[in-house]
Design an enzyme around this catalytic site. Sequence first.
Site, mmCIF file in Angstrom:
data_model
loop_
_atom_site.group_PDB
_atom_site.id
_atom_site.type_symbol
_atom_site.label_atom_id
_atom_site.label_comp_id
_atom_site.label_asym_id
_atom_site.label_seq_id
_atom_site.Cartn_x
_atom_site.Cartn_y
_atom_site.Cartn_z
ATOM 1 N N HIS A 120 47.811 -20.918 54.949
ATOM 2 C CA HIS A 120 46.446 -21.369 54.720
ATOM 3 C C HIS A 120 45.871 -22.098 55.940
ATOM 4 O O HIS A 120 46.558 -22.822 56.652
ATOM 5 C CB HIS A 120 46.396 -22.304 53.505
ATOM 6 C CG HIS A 120 47.278 -23.509 53.633
ATOM 7 N ND1 HIS A 120 46.865 -24.676 54.248
ATOM 8 C CD2 HIS A 120 48.553 -23.738 53.231
ATOM 9 C CE1 HIS A 120 47.836 -25.560 54.211
ATOM 10 N NE2 HIS A 120 48.879 -25.024 53.600
ATOM 11 N N ASP A 121 44.592 -21.823 56.175
ATOM 12 C CA ASP A 121 43.812 -22.514 57.206
ATOM 13 C C ASP A 121 44.282 -22.224 58.624
ATOM 14 O O ASP A 121 43.939 -22.968 59.559
ATOM 15 C CB ASP A 121 43.803 -24.029 56.953
ATOM 16 C CG ASP A 121 43.314 -24.383 55.560
ATOM 17 O OD1 ASP A 121 42.123 -24.165 55.283
ATOM 18 O OD2 ASP A 121 44.124 -24.845 54.736
ATOM 19 N N GLY A 138 50.697 -24.086 57.788
ATOM 20 C CA GLY A 138 49.273 -24.280 57.595
ATOM 21 C C GLY A 138 48.589 -24.920 58.786
ATOM 22 O O GLY A 138 49.194 -25.666 59.562
#
Length: 262
Positions: A120-121, A138
């Site tokens: 994520h991200d 992340g």
Amino acid sequence: MSIHATAIVDPSAEIDSSVEIGPYCIVGPNVKIGAGTRLGPHVIVSGHTTIGEDNVFHGSATIGGDPQDKKYKGEPTELRIGSRNTIREYCTFNTGTVQDGGLTSMGDDNWIMAYVHVAHDCHIGNNTIIANSVQLAGHVHIGDWVILGGMTGVHQFIRVGDHAMTAFQTKLMQDVPPFVMAAGYPAGPASINSEGLRRRGFSSDSILFIKRAYKAIYRQGLSIEEAKAAILDLEGSAPADAKPHLEHMRQFLAEATRGIVR
């Protein structure tokens, strides 16, 4: 549009008429797929995922899955993938989290090998090569023209600068400045990516001054602040085509909140 009879495609997904969807694929309701993209067998595309043109996803890639983050509560975060990327078998790309910008992204013309995880991200630039089993935690930022060697592990919030490179099984716990080759467990600097720069059309003068900046960071016993000052001095005598590269290195150092590989 070519959709195999065994594929499951939500009718509300926005899919260009030229897209090819292979056997046993699953495409969710909030997915957008651009012209010329091909999904191999067993590919899953879910979440709020937007995919550009002429991408190729090989078998069993899982794209747009929920973040592997306990803070995630089902918010409609996104994954955006550009154009002309190749994503090989069993890769996993997750959407973002609201704790960051709510977005995971990848640019254009990237070559992503099997078993790569993009958490994520994360944000991946353009023209990268990410080899087999690389794992991005992340909030990782990967610049343009980066090469990550097989089984490289990247700690969360790490940045890897443009044209940097890692060796096989490198462990990144701190940022890698632009143009630098890193290796080891944990990683240390090895040199600059001279051969890669030559192949990409960098002038001999640019490569020379990038080497001098590398020595200021790694070979003269300077602190980061002193290295930034030394690179600024180099900019004063550098030819015009080298100046932007030196400025880029100096700016990267200024933004390194986790420190750099040393």
